[in-house]
Motif scaffolding. Sequence first.
Motif, PDB file in Angstrom:
ATOM      1  N   ALA A 152       0.809  -1.216   0.000  1.00  0.00           N
ATOM      2  CA  ALA A 152       0.000   0.000   0.000  1.00  0.00           C
ATOM      3  C   ALA A 152       0.842   1.265   0.000  1.00  0.00           C
ATOM      4  O   ALA A 152       0.563   2.212  -0.738  1.00  0.00           O
ATOM      5  CB  ALA A 152      -0.951  -0.002   1.199  1.00  0.00           C
ATOM      6  N   ALA A 153       1.871   1.313   0.836  1.00  0.00           N
ATOM      7  CA  ALA A 153       2.691   2.526   0.922  1.00  0.00           C
ATOM      8  C   ALA A 153       3.427   2.774  -0.387  1.00  0.00           C
ATOM      9  O   ALA A 153       3.434   3.900  -0.910  1.00  0.00           O
ATOM     10  CB  ALA A 153       3.680   2.411   2.080  1.00  0.00           C
ATOM     11  N   TYR A 154       4.045   1.733  -0.927  1.00  0.00           N
ATOM     12  CA  TYR A 154       4.800   1.878  -2.172  1.00  0.00           C
ATOM     13  C   TYR A 154       3.883   2.278  -3.321  1.00  0.00           C
ATOM     14  O   TYR A 154       4.164   3.233  -4.058  1.00  0.00           O
ATOM     15  CB  TYR A 154       5.497   0.559  -2.486  1.00  0.00           C
ATOM     16  CG  TYR A 154       6.331   0.577  -3.752  1.00  0.00           C
ATOM     17  CD1 TYR A 154       7.584   1.179  -3.753  1.00  0.00           C
ATOM     18  CD2 TYR A 154       5.878  -0.013  -4.937  1.00  0.00           C
ATOM     19  CE1 TYR A 154       8.366   1.200  -4.911  1.00  0.00           C
ATOM     20  CE2 TYR A 154       6.643   0.002  -6.082  1.00  0.00           C
ATOM     21  CZ  TYR A 154       7.886   0.604  -6.070  1.00  0.00           C
ATOM     22  OH  TYR A 154       8.651   0.626  -7.209  1.00  0.00           O
ATOM     23  N   ALA A 155       2.772   1.559  -3.473  1.00  0.00           N
ATOM     24  CA  ALA A 155       1.854   1.845  -4.570  1.00  0.00           C
ATOM     25  C   ALA A 155       1.276   3.251  -4.457  1.00  0.00           C
ATOM     26  O   ALA A 155       1.179   3.980  -5.448  1.00  0.00           O
ATOM     27  CB  ALA A 155       0.723   0.811  -4.594  1.00  0.00           C
ATOM     28  N   ALA A 156       0.895   3.651  -3.258  1.00  0.00           N
ATOM     29  CA  ALA A 156       0.322   4.983  -3.058  1.00  0.00           C
ATOM     30  C   ALA A 156       1.350   6.068  -3.345  1.00  0.00           C
ATOM     31  O   ALA A 156       1.037   7.103  -3.948  1.00  0.00           O
ATOM     32  CB  ALA A 156      -0.216   5.126  -1.636  1.00  0.00           C
ATOM     33  N   SER A 157       2.598   5.838  -2.912  1.00  0.00           N
ATOM     34  CA  SER A 157       3.640   6.847  -3.152  1.00  0.00           C
ATOM     35  C   SER A 157       3.939   6.997  -4.632  1.00  0.00           C
ATOM     36  O   SER A 157       4.169   8.109  -5.130  1.00  0.00           O
ATOM     37  CB  SER A 157       4.910   6.482  -2.393  1.00  0.00           C
ATOM     38  OG  SER A 157       5.543   5.334  -2.937  1.00  0.00           O
ATOM     39  N   LYS A 158       3.924   5.894  -5.362  1.00  0.00           N
ATOM     40  CA  LYS A 158       4.191   5.945  -6.802  1.00  0.00           C
ATOM     41  C   LYS A 158       3.004   6.558  -7.554  1.00  0.00           C
ATOM     42  O   LYS A 158       3.189   7.290  -8.539  1.00  0.00           O
ATOM     43  CB  LYS A 158       4.498   4.550  -7.332  1.00  0.00           C
ATOM     44  CG  LYS A 158       5.836   3.992  -6.864  1.00  0.00           C
ATOM     45  CD  LYS A 158       6.997   4.804  -7.413  1.00  0.00           C
ATOM     46  CE  LYS A 158       8.335   4.166  -7.134  1.00  0.00           C
ATOM     47  NZ  LYS A 158       9.470   4.914  -7.719  1.00  0.00           N
ATOM     48  N   ALA A 159       1.786   6.257  -7.108  1.00  0.00           N
ATOM     49  CA  ALA A 159       0.606   6.867  -7.733  1.00  0.00           C
ATOM     50  C   ALA A 159       0.641   8.380  -7.544  1.00  0.00           C
ATOM     51  O   ALA A 159       0.307   9.146  -8.461  1.00  0.00           O
ATOM     52  CB  ALA A 159      -0.670   6.281  -7.130  1.00  0.00           C
TER      53      ALA A 159
END
Length: 266
Positions: A152-159
């Motif tokens: 979640a953290a990685y995906a949200a940061s990249k989004a």
Amino acid sequence: MSAGAELAGRTALVTGAAPGIGAAVARTLAGRGARVLATDLDPAGPEVTGDRGRITARTLDVTDPAAVDRLVEEAEHALGGLDIAVNVAGVLKPPRPVTELGDADWAATFAVNTDGVFHVSRAAARRMAARGRGSIVTVASNAAGVPRAGMAAYAASKAAAVMFTKCLGLEPGRVAHGVRCNTVSPGSTRTAIQRALWAAGGAPDEEAAARQIIAGDLSGHRTGIPLGRLAEPQDIAEAVAFLVSDRARHITLHDLYVDGGATLRA
């Protein structure tokens, strides 16, 4: 002009240029004639190879806005101004459910993957807009467009980084300014980060882990890779090199997926 010289006379800043995608980007841009300022947090300097006459290695913490501004200002004076900025610096903490995700890991992920992109892009865009030309590329992830369990953290940061880069492209990208802003979103790529994930997951060996990724895992809501192979860092570097070149002069606000079809472009 041949592809080998298409970036001649241009200066590029590449963050996260230690081994992996960033190193491949630095080498590729230098191989096409650009002078490259290759930066990384590693105090020993980015381990990039190729034409050392065109690559200058420097230490940079992208989470420090003052350090970013100083380095970009230095590049303006020493190298004649930035024509290209490529945001590659990124971190991926060990996957875990949101209910077990700590505040520190969440903050550290956004500090590099999102805040770092903001700091570098803002500093570069200010100078590029004043000159009326330039290209900014952010290397994001296909996880930005497709939900991933435990990420979640990685995906949200990249989004966030993808949308920030697109919004930025509307501001200095007007005809009067001529600055193009795009993103490249890789899928699973043979890098140190990928190998660390395999190790954390208890993979028996690298090739077995790669086969599992290519096959997919429905229990983890993850499709396989239709092309049947993992990306190599050079695959991502080639996409970046295209987007910063004049061959892509009419492309901006674009998110180019380089994932072998893994997301089915959902």
